[in-house]
Design an enzyme around this catalytic site. Structure first.
Site, PDB file in Angstrom:
ATOM      1  N   GLU A  85      17.632   7.309  -3.874  1.00 12.91           N
ATOM      2  CA  GLU A  85      16.968   6.065  -4.292  1.00 12.91           C
ATOM      3  C   GLU A  85      17.778   4.864  -3.798  1.00 12.91           C
ATOM      4  OE1 GLU A  85      14.069   6.019  -5.612  1.00 12.91           O
ATOM      5  OE2 GLU A  85      13.821   8.075  -6.323  1.00 12.91           O
ATOM      6  N   CYS A 128      15.634   7.272 -15.441  1.00  9.35           N
ATOM      7  CA  CYS A 128      16.343   7.336 -14.150  1.00  9.35           C
ATOM      8  C   CYS A 128      16.512   5.937 -13.577  1.00  9.35           C
ATOM      9  CB  CYS A 128      15.570   8.209 -13.163  1.00  9.35           C
ATOM     10  SG  CYS A 128      15.571   9.948 -13.616  1.00  9.35           S
ATOM     11  N   HIS A 176      17.465  11.869  -6.880  1.00  9.86           N
ATOM     12  CA  HIS A 176      16.467  12.674  -7.592  1.00  9.86           C
ATOM     13  C   HIS A 176      16.471  14.087  -7.013  1.00  9.86           C
ATOM     14  CE1 HIS A 176      13.978   9.427  -9.688  1.00  9.86           C
ATOM     15  NE2 HIS A 176      14.183  10.382 -10.577  1.00  9.86           N
TER      16      HIS A 176
END
Length: 214
Positions: A84, A148, A167
């Site tokens: 991410e 998250c 992730h």
């Protein structure tokens, strides 16, 4: 070695349909593998609770004084190990394990909408995929507006961008815990290599923070 690099890696506890959270399983596997002699690795499990994250993260950054904090979370939609690039401040409507969500639906009142990691995830992704380790890595710019994303944004804010979020898919879809551990190890080693490069160039990472409003 007096100047060991300190790296903190976190996974999450079970929630919802995830009776076993592959993120914490992967982090425990990484702990067994280690990150090499020069790295002091500290791992911990994060509750899937907004308020717990608000308490835990400031103490992690303060007590551990890490060079890098990497948070790992599970995504039922993921089929690759997904890096991410940024965390988001707003849009937190989903209830946590305590049936709570922030009244403001944001991480930080008046905080920037989005904070980017100082790490270029595309570069890291490319390097790991080129190494042909049998685990596919991809990049995302949307960590999902749940714990998250919330954890990532908070950590990016506290660490001035020296944080990353990975992730992982659920176990066996398609990777085993051992494969996920190896994947995390490869990704984090590339992250540390990139950070080294920045430090030797004398670049001030703080200036690279992207505080853009949508």
């Amino acid at each position: 070695m007096a100047n060991k690099k300190k790296v903190v890696v976190t996974g999450f506890e079970p929630f919802g349909d995830h009776a076993v959270n592959s993120s914490w399983v992967a982090v425990q596997e990484l702990e067994r593998l280690g990150l090499g002699e020069a790295v002091d690795l500290y791992v911990c499990e994060v509750p899937v609770e907004y308020q717990a994250v608000q308490c835990l993260l400031p103490s992690l950054w303060k007590e551990q004084q890490p060079q890098l904090v990497v948070h790992v979370g599970v995504s039922g939609l993921a089929t690759t190990v997904t890096l991410e690039q940024c965390g988001h401040n707003k849009g937190y409507k989903r209830l946590d394990n305590c049936s709570f969500c922030p009244a403001s639906q944001c991480c930080m009142e008046n905080g920037p909408d989005c904070i980017k990691s100082v790490l270029d995830m595309e570069t890291i992704c490319g390097r790991v995929n080129e190494s042909n380790m049998g685990i596919t890595v991809s990049v995302s710019k949307d960590a999902g507006r749940y714990l998250c994303d919330y954890t990532y944004y908070t950590s990016l804010y506290l660490g001035r961008g020296r944080s990353a979020f990975v992730h992982v898919p659920p176990l066996g879809k398609p990777y085993s815990s051992q494969e996920l551990g190896r994947g995390l190890q490869a990704v984090i080693q590339e992250m540390l290599t990139l950070l080294e490069g920045e430090n030797t160039e004398g670049g001030d990472t703080h200036n690279r923070l992207c505080y853009h409003k949508h």
